[in-house]
Design a protein around this motif. Structure first.
Motif, PDB file in Angstrom:
ATOM      1  N   GLN A  99      17.097  30.519  -1.224  1.00  0.00           N
ATOM      2  CA  GLN A  99      18.168  30.178  -2.141  1.00  0.00           C
ATOM      3  C   GLN A  99      18.582  31.382  -2.953  1.00  0.00           C
ATOM      4  O   GLN A  99      18.002  31.678  -3.980  1.00  0.00           O
ATOM      5  CB  GLN A  99      17.670  29.105  -3.091  1.00  0.00           C
ATOM      6  CG  GLN A  99      18.324  27.797  -2.841  1.00  0.00           C
ATOM      7  CD  GLN A  99      17.610  26.742  -3.622  1.00  0.00           C
ATOM      8  OE1 GLN A  99      16.499  26.379  -3.298  1.00  0.00           O
ATOM      9  NE2 GLN A  99      18.226  26.264  -4.668  1.00  0.00           N
ATOM     10  N   LEU A 129      23.084  18.769  -5.155  1.00  0.00           N
ATOM     11  CA  LEU A 129      21.924  18.415  -4.338  1.00  0.00           C
ATOM     12  C   LEU A 129      20.716  19.289  -4.656  1.00  0.00           C
ATOM     13  O   LEU A 129      19.665  19.105  -4.089  1.00  0.00           O
ATOM     14  CB  LEU A 129      22.260  18.574  -2.854  1.00  0.00           C
ATOM     15  CG  LEU A 129      23.242  17.592  -2.258  1.00  0.00           C
ATOM     16  CD1 LEU A 129      23.404  17.889  -0.789  1.00  0.00           C
ATOM     17  CD2 LEU A 129      22.762  16.178  -2.450  1.00  0.00           C
ATOM     18  N   GLY A 130      20.912  20.280  -5.523  1.00  0.00           N
ATOM     19  CA  GLY A 130      19.799  21.168  -5.845  1.00  0.00           C
ATOM     20  C   GLY A 130      19.652  22.310  -4.863  1.00  0.00           C
ATOM     21  O   GLY A 130      18.627  22.953  -4.790  1.00  0.00           O
ATOM     22  N   SER A 146      26.190  22.611 -10.791  1.00  0.00           N
ATOM     23  CA  SER A 146      24.808  22.395 -11.214  1.00  0.00           C
ATOM     24  C   SER A 146      24.771  21.765 -12.604  1.00  0.00           C
ATOM     25  O   SER A 146      23.896  20.970 -12.906  1.00  0.00           O
ATOM     26  CB  SER A 146      24.027  23.706 -11.183  1.00  0.00           C
ATOM     27  OG  SER A 146      24.414  24.548 -12.236  1.00  0.00           O
ATOM     28  N   GLY A 161      25.403  18.194 -12.036  1.00  0.00           N
ATOM     29  CA  GLY A 161      24.219  17.625 -11.399  1.00  0.00           C
ATOM     30  C   GLY A 161      23.097  17.379 -12.400  1.00  0.00           C
ATOM     31  O   GLY A 161      22.471  16.327 -12.401  1.00  0.00           O
ATOM     32  N   ASP A 162      22.866  18.355 -13.281  1.00  0.00           N
ATOM     33  CA  ASP A 162      21.821  18.200 -14.293  1.00  0.00           C
ATOM     34  C   ASP A 162      22.125  17.060 -15.241  1.00  0.00           C
ATOM     35  O   ASP A 162      21.224  16.447 -15.797  1.00  0.00           O
ATOM     36  CB  ASP A 162      21.708  19.483 -15.137  1.00  0.00           C
ATOM     37  CG  ASP A 162      21.055  20.601 -14.366  1.00  0.00           C
ATOM     38  OD1 ASP A 162      20.499  20.310 -13.297  1.00  0.00           O
ATOM     39  OD2 ASP A 162      21.120  21.752 -14.824  1.00  0.00           O
ATOM     40  N   GLU A 190      14.072  16.251 -11.167  1.00  0.00           N
ATOM     41  CA  GLU A 190      14.598  16.704 -12.458  1.00  0.00           C
ATOM     42  C   GLU A 190      13.493  17.171 -13.406  1.00  0.00           C
ATOM     43  O   GLU A 190      13.598  18.218 -14.023  1.00  0.00           O
ATOM     44  CB  GLU A 190      15.381  15.567 -13.126  1.00  0.00           C
ATOM     45  CG  GLU A 190      16.820  15.493 -12.720  1.00  0.00           C
ATOM     46  CD  GLU A 190      17.584  16.788 -12.948  1.00  0.00           C
ATOM     47  OE1 GLU A 190      17.567  17.284 -14.084  1.00  0.00           O
ATOM     48  OE2 GLU A 190      18.163  17.306 -11.986  1.00  0.00           O
ATOM     49  N   ASN A 201      13.312  25.211  -5.125  1.00  0.00           N
ATOM     50  CA  ASN A 201      12.894  23.828  -4.926  1.00  0.00           C
ATOM     51  C   ASN A 201      12.969  23.460  -3.467  1.00  0.00           C
ATOM     52  O   ASN A 201      13.796  23.965  -2.722  1.00  0.00           O
ATOM     53  CB  ASN A 201      13.729  22.874  -5.772  1.00  0.00           C
ATOM     54  CG  ASN A 201      15.191  22.943  -5.458  1.00  0.00           C
ATOM     55  OD1 ASN A 201      15.712  24.005  -5.187  1.00  0.00           O
ATOM     56  ND2 ASN A 201      15.858  21.820  -5.470  1.00  0.00           N
TER      57      ASN A 201
END
Lengths: 389, 520
Positions: free
Chosen positions: A246, A327-328, A340, A343-344, B373, B398
């Motif tokens: 990533q 989706l992370g 993000s 998303g958070d 989370e 992750n």
């Protein structure tokens, strides 16, 4: 701009002269007619209007598109000047300031105090009291003292921790939402631009070569594009990210990898339709190389379509990035992107709606503007468009 | 129209008392988390399934609802011989819900079925840790007969352990030591768990099972202790979504919520129904001990000492967890050996001693966590703390749960988030996985002193001497080597109205057998 006047009457012939063939006689007709540069046959001034100028003129008439353009310029300025703007650090964690609501006037100290007071009152209420007991009052007084005295050092300067202000509230680590949205915008817009640029570049090269050369090469390239098209692109991006890790560059690359297909197809179609036109024939007859013909003659003729395509593709990329971050799989902490941030914020959106609202708002406005501008550009650049203004 | 309405209202009124009376007999509705994988003890591996198992089956040993300690189940009494290595159980004369008697042979056959490699039971490794020969059979190194369990007569069952494992009785509560009605399985095959076919030996017996909707159980008339079963019916609702589950509780559609969504926590904590207690588990960061520069204990200590655990539990997780400096949570008879507490100055000093003053020259590294989370929030906090306090460059990575587990087992990480829930109440469950070369030891910790102490403790009988050996092992592991960074001890979270329901207690295993729950 033809020689025919609006009512269809052929203009009067120019006054006659004695015929006398000199080398001047072979000068262009206009000159020989002795018409001054920049005027028409009636000596009226004409404005030389190129296609681009006309497009620009049409675009200017489209208020939504121009509004969009201004918004985009505004975003670009804010994001570029983020490091010199007077905003807090986007990654400084102050846990005491977590989940503070947005406020234009109140400092963090006020908000923390209010929150604590509300919580204590809620506990008192639950225990059937409508006043605070001594222990709770002491807690509040202590908090008040901390708020007044606590200091921290940021960038070598000592400041009072609780005097910080958060106009758009804070997130779960007490980080400033405003600066996270601005820095997130940097990332999101950069992804939009870089992704579009690379995909357009790859698309133009592959599409034009394939269209121009035709035959087997065209066949195989296009079948390859068809196969790539058939694969679910999000899956490809996810696999790519999982394989190579990533990293933001990988994200750029992964997105560009799957998104040049459309451009390639469009450019190929254009090139094929232009391939047999006269100017290409002319270029070929004077011995221009294929490369020259493709990149000097044909590609510029597809720019109109590509510009439209690109302006509509940028929001698309921002959406893909947002989706991946959601989706992370996108950008990783401490950096943020609009996706993000949204998303958070999904967790706890009922309790802390500002965390969801502001990044979404920033993103929605930008995407709207981009789409309006793209639509406007299409209408302006495409002479056959029905929505022509 | 009016008449119809009035008639309807009268009808509804007439029905109401009956409706209430029905509920009053004690129907306990549980929002149980995920849809159960099954009912067969050889196929399940989750907490929701375990809750159902407690209602429908009973092994040799059952759990005391107060402290999850062992109580006689199907075994009436037992004797220990051969230096704590052989257990002989006297079984009570009881039957399955279809009247077929349960004998020692039932246990032998059920356990062999679970251990058989072709069954591929997910929890086969658990009995394999205890029973002599079980691991060989499970890993195809031996045949059935190597497993050291036997039926001496119809009601005497005997097993040999790999060592004197004093915590084995607590472990026997686990469903992997449960039994299955083989005579029914022979008849119905896979369909034996369907209502109608189902046969169990627990306090309740399956009444209805509509997948994704509900599973209900009614008292088992053949249960040996049926007079002490109080509920009329137990209903398990599958609720994958935490918010839905919690809202059902608030709307009184369920009586016991087993999860509380994080957003609702601060409101829930104000409620009288909020039940929370320490849970036998530790949240920690595991460090790859072989990778440079993490092979230096000073570096690991510096990392551990620069995190403010109190901040993490009070501001980020907020479930009342206790900051942990030891791998083993406090338990009866054991005092954990602690690592160094937070001390940023000393951490900087240690890092400088290790050759990285101010973090200069320290390679950039990643924190690995499984996508979630809560883990992300903690990882971001730790990332920032290491960056600000030690000047280290840290990125986050992750992975989805299965990939993450695989990466961790292979040791393909630098620092990874980890959590461990004890399988039984003994320090050993938190320590023996770090023995050199153990499958779960992804951090590749290797210390012969530690290995010897764990081995030594495994051959000792219960008592302070054994605890001292384990404590010394933990001292090497945490206090001296800081192989992992413990962060906090878990807590259990439940919502149940204790004014309405009795027989429900907080305990460190978060086990609440329905047998003992009653309506007040």
């Amino acid at each position: 701009m033809t020689d025919i006047t609006p009512n269809g009457i052929t203009p009067l012939p120019p006054e006659k002269k004695d015929i006398e063939f000199t080398s001047d006689s072979w000068r262009p007709i206009r000159e020989s007619r002795n018409v001054k540069e920049g005027t028409n046959e009636f000596n009226q001034a004409i404005e030389g209007i190129s296609l681009n100028q006309e497009a620009w003129r049409r675009l200017k008439k489209n208020k939504m598109a121009i509004g969009g353009l201004y918004v985009i310029i505004f975003y670009a300025l804010i994001c570029l000047s983020a490091p010199i703007l007077p905003i807090h650090s986007y990654k400084k964690i102050i846990l005491d300031h977590q989940y503070l609501p947005p406020s234009l006037t109140k400092t963090a100290g006020d908000l923390v105090y209010e929150k604590k007071e509300f919580r204590l009152k809620r506990i008192a209420q639950k225990q059937g009291r409508n006043f605070l007991n001594d222990a709770e009052k002491t807690q509040l007084a202590e908090l008040r003292r901390t708020i007044e005295t606590e200091t921290m050092v940021i960038d070598g300067k000592t400041i009072k921790t609780y005097e910080r202000q958060y106009f758009l509230g804070t997130d779960y680590h007490g980080r400033d939402m405003l600066s996270r949205i601005i820095y997130g915008g940097q990332v999101s817009i950069a992804i939009g631009l870089v992704g579009t640029f690379t995909s357009v570049l790859i698309g133009i090269i592959i599409g034009s070569i394939s269209g121009f050369l035709g035959g087997k090469i065209d066949y195989f390239v296009m079948r390859f594009v068809d196969i790539m098209y058939g694969l679910p692109y999000i899956l490809i991006v996810i696999i790519f990210m999982a394989l190579f890790g990533q990293h933001i560059l990988n994200l750029f690359f992964a997105i560009a990898l799957v998104s040049w297909l459309n451009v390639a197809r469009v450019v190929r179609g254009q090139v094929i339709s232009l391939k047999n036109s006269d100017f290409v024939e002319a270029a070929r007859s004077i011995g221009a190389s294929s490369r020259r013909i493709i990149f000097k003659h044909m590609v510029p003729n597809t720019f109109g379509i590509i510009i439209v395509f690109a302006s509509l593709e940028i929001p698309h990329f921002i959406m893909i990035e947002a989706f991946l971050s959601f989706l992370g799989l996108g950008i990783s902490a401490p950096f943020a992107s609009w996706g993000s941030l949204v998303g958070d914020a999904v967790e706890g959106m009922a309790l802390y709606p500002w965390r969801l609202f502001f990044p979404s708002l920033a993103m929605v406005i930008f995407l709207f503007s981009m789409n309006f501008l793209g639509d406007g550009l299409r209408d302006a650049l495409d002479p056959k468009s029905k929505n022509r203004l | 129209m009016k008449k119809i309405l009035i008639a309807f209202a009268i009808f509804a009124l007439a029905l109401m008392p009956f409706g209430n009376a029905f509920a009053n007999k004690g129907e306990l509705i549980i929002t149980n988390g995920a849809e159960p994988q099954g009912l067969d003890h050889a196929q399940i591996s989750g907490v929701p399934e375990h809750r159902i198992f407690f209602s429908l089956f009973e092994g040799l040993i059952s759990a005391n609802p107060k402290d999850a300690s062992p109580l006689p189940g199907v075994a009436e009494s037992w004797t220990v011989s051969n230096g704590g290595k052989t257990y002989t159980f006297k079984l009570r004369k009881t039957t399955w819900s279809d009247g077929v008697p349960i004998t020692a042979k039932t246990f032998v056959d059920s356990w062999l079925r679970l251990l058989a490699p072709e069954t591929a039971a997910r929890y086969a490794w658990f009995p394999a840790m205890f029973i002599k020969g079980a691991e060989d059979y499970n890993s195809k190194k031996g045949m059935k007969d190597v497993v050291s369990i036997r039926a001496i007569d119809d009601y005497t069952f005997q097993m040999d352990l790999v060592g004197p494992l004093p915590y084995v009785l607590g472990a026997l509560i686990h469903y992997s030591f449960g039994i299955a009605p083989l005579h029914v399985i022979d008849k119905h095959g896979k369909d034996w768990t369907k209502p109608g076919n189902f046969v169990g030996n627990g306090p309740f017996v399956l009444e209805k099972w509509e997948p994704q909707k509900q599973l209900s159980a009614v008292p088992n008339p053949k249960y040996w202790d049926k007079d002490n079963v109080h509920l009329e019916r137990v209903v398990y609702l599958p609720t994958d979504d935490n918010n839905t589950a919690y809202n059902m509780y608030l709307n009184k559609e369920s009586d016991w919520a087993t999860v509380i969504p994080l957003d609702q926590l601060s409101e829930a904590q104000l409620s009288d129904d909020y039940q929370s207690g320490p849970y036998l588990g530790t949240y920690y960061y595991v460090i790859q001990n072989e990778k440079k520069p993490f092979d230096d204990p000073r570096v690991r200590k510096a990392l551990s000492m620069s995190i403010n655990r109190k901040h993490i539990v009070e501001k980020i997780t907020r479930k009342g967890e206790s900051p942990a400096l030891s791998m083993v949570p406090p338990m009866a008879g054991y005092t954990p050996s602690l690592g160094d507490a937070e001390n940023v100055e000393k951490a900087k000093q240690l890092l400088a001693d290790a050759g990285f003053p101010g973090g200069k020259g320290f390679p950039e590294f990643k924190i690995l966590y499984n996508t979630n989370e809560a883990h992300k929030k903690i990882a971001e906090y730790v990332q920032q703390a290491w960056n600000e306090n030690l000047g280290l460059k840290v990125t986050l990575m992750n992975q989805e749960w299965k990939t993450y587990l695989n990466t961790r087992r292979k040791g393909d990480f630098t620092v990874a988030r980890a959590g461990w829930i004890g399988d039984y109440q003994d320090p050993n469950t938190f320590l023996d996985m770090f023995v050199s070369g153990a499958g779960m030891n992804g951090g590749k910790y290797s210390n012969s002193g530690f290995d010897n102490l764990i081995k030594k403790a495994a051959s000792m009988e219960a008592g302070p001497a054994r605890m001292a050996a384990l404590q010394e092992a933990e001292k090497l592991f945490i206090t001296d080597d800081q192989s992992v960074i413990p962060i906090y001890g878990y807590t259990s979270q439940n919502m149940i109205n204790m004014n309405k329901w009795g027989g429900w207690y907080n305990n460190t295993m978060d086990w609440h057998p329905t047998k003992d729950i009653f309506m007040k």
